[in-house]
Design a protein around this motif. Structure first.
Motif, PDB file in Angstrom:
ATOM      1  N   UNK A 111       0.848  -1.191   0.000  1.00 26.58           N
ATOM      2  CA  UNK A 111       0.000   0.000   0.000  1.00 26.58           C
ATOM      3  C   UNK A 111       0.883   1.241   0.000  1.00 26.58           C
ATOM      4  N   UNK A 112       0.278   2.374  -0.301  1.00 23.16           N
ATOM      5  CA  UNK A 112       0.971   3.659  -0.237  1.00 23.16           C
ATOM      6  C   UNK A 112       0.450   4.387   0.998  1.00 23.16           C
ATOM      7  N   UNK A 113       1.371   4.846   1.859  1.00 25.11           N
ATOM      8  CA  UNK A 113       0.993   5.600   3.058  1.00 25.11           C
ATOM      9  C   UNK A 113       0.457   6.955   2.608  1.00 25.11           C
ATOM     10  N   UNK A 114      -0.791   7.283   2.935  1.00 20.39           N
ATOM     11  CA  UNK A 114      -1.364   8.560   2.481  1.00 20.39           C
ATOM     12  C   UNK A 114      -0.770   9.782   3.169  1.00 20.39           C
ATOM     13  N   UNK A 115      -0.047   9.555   4.251  1.00 20.54           N
ATOM     14  CA  UNK A 115       0.550  10.686   4.970  1.00 20.54           C
ATOM     15  C   UNK A 115       1.907  11.027   4.371  1.00 20.54           C
ATOM     16  N   UNK A 116       2.250  12.279   4.374  1.00 17.62           N
ATOM     17  CA  UNK A 116       3.554  12.717   3.888  1.00 17.62           C
ATOM     18  C   UNK A 116       4.599  12.391   4.947  1.00 17.62           C
ATOM     19  N   UNK A 117       5.706  11.813   4.525  1.00 16.35           N
ATOM     20  CA  UNK A 117       6.804  11.517   5.445  1.00 16.35           C
ATOM     21  C   UNK A 117       6.584  10.283   6.304  1.00 16.35           C
ATOM     22  N   UNK A 118       5.728   9.367   5.850  1.00 18.43           N
ATOM     23  CA  UNK A 118       5.476   8.145   6.611  1.00 18.43           C
ATOM     24  C   UNK A 118       6.734   7.281   6.720  1.00 18.43           C
ATOM     25  N   UNK A 119       6.773   6.438   7.745  1.00 11.28           N
ATOM     26  CA  UNK A 119       7.901   5.531   7.958  1.00 11.28           C
ATOM     27  C   UNK A 119       7.373   4.110   8.137  1.00 11.28           C
ATOM     28  N   UNK A 120       8.271   3.143   8.235  1.00  8.28           N
ATOM     29  CA  UNK A 120       7.883   1.754   8.429  1.00  8.28           C
ATOM     30  C   UNK A 120       7.076   1.587   9.721  1.00  8.28           C
ATOM     31  N   UNK A 121       7.324   2.435  10.703  1.00  6.66           N
ATOM     32  CA  UNK A 121       6.580   2.367  11.968  1.00  6.66           C
ATOM     33  C   UNK A 121       5.099   2.699  11.765  1.00  6.66           C
ATOM     34  N   UNK A 122       4.782   3.451  10.703  1.00  9.74           N
ATOM     35  CA  UNK A 122       3.389   3.811  10.418  1.00  9.74           C
ATOM     36  C   UNK A 122       2.634   2.701   9.679  1.00  9.74           C
ATOM     37  N   UNK A 123       3.349   1.767   9.074  1.00  6.09           N
ATOM     38  CA  UNK A 123       2.723   0.752   8.214  1.00  6.09           C
ATOM     39  C   UNK A 123       1.695  -0.127   8.924  1.00  6.09           C
ATOM     40  N   UNK A 124       1.924  -0.608  10.150  1.00  9.21           N
ATOM     41  CA  UNK A 124       0.912  -1.463  10.778  1.00  9.21           C
ATOM     42  C   UNK A 124      -0.429  -0.761  11.006  1.00  9.21           C
ATOM     43  N   UNK A 125      -0.452   0.544  11.115  1.00 10.23           N
ATOM     44  CA  UNK A 125      -1.689   1.268  11.394  1.00 10.23           C
ATOM     45  C   UNK A 125      -2.498   1.631  10.167  1.00 10.23           C
ATOM     46  N   UNK A 126      -2.015   1.319   8.972  1.00 15.00           N
ATOM     47  CA  UNK A 126      -2.745   1.680   7.759  1.00 15.00           C
ATOM     48  C   UNK A 126      -3.972   0.786   7.594  1.00 15.00           C
TER      49      UNK A 126
END
Length: 186
Positions: A111-126
């Motif tokens: 998937x593409x993180x819709x937030x600007x500047x996302x990191x791998x730490x943000x991936x589980x919450x998508x």
């Protein structure tokens, strides 16, 4: 009076010959002829060609944590649209996953993180991963995201071992694979 009949017959024969010639001409060209014809001039326009360039700014690094049934690990990388046209992102291929009981029990999702500047730490919450592969056959698919000119995005990748994975598949790390991301002009 004889002269006049001859003239009418002559005219009728000539008219018939011309009609037959026109019909043969129309049929031979395969087209039709318009009774009225018109033309118009339109204002000039500009046609521009764009350059589509998608660059991976940071490589994909996946967790080497051994997997057990139901465990999901995450990785991420950054792509940048350095061209001059917006690009719709999609998965072009996934290769390198070896056909084994392990890989048949592995799901790879992107998937593409819709937030600007996302990191791998943000991936589980998508909330959703629009592209998934549950077998070893590579497929393509849209990521449902458009990357504007000059913009960057974090692409999240997850690997999940099936909850019903065979015992032989447990305790292994996800195999190395090549994920190809592409972009097409909308």
């Amino acid at each position: 009076m004889m002269q006049r009949i001859f003239s009418i017959r002559f005219i009728l024969k000539a008219l018939a010959a011309v009609t037959v010639a026109l019909l043969v001409g129309v049929i031979a060209t395969g087209g039709t002829y318009a009774l009225w014809n018109t033309s118009t001039t339109i204002a000039g326009g500009t046609v521009k060609a764009g350059a589509a360039t998608l660059v991976v700014s940071s490589p994909l690094t996946m967790s080497s944590t051994p997997l057990y049934p139901g465990l999901t690990t995450y990785g991420a990388f950054v792509v940048t649209n350095s061209g001059d046209v917006p690009l719709q992102l999609s998965v072009q291929s996934l290769t390198g996953v070896i056909a084994s009981s392990f890989s048949r029990s592995l799901t790879v999702s992107v998937t593409v993180d819709p937030r600007v500047g996302g990191t791998v730490a943000d991936c589980p919450g998508l909330a959703s991963y629009p592209w998934s592969l549950v077998s070893t056959a590579p497929t393509t698919g849209s990521l449902g995201s458009t990357l504007n000119t000059g913009a960057s995005a974090t692409v999240c990748v997850s690997t999940t071992l099936d909850s019903g994975a065979p015992t032989a598949a447990q305790g292994q790390s996800a195999p190395a694979f090549v994920l190809t991301i592409g972009g097409t002009q909308p």
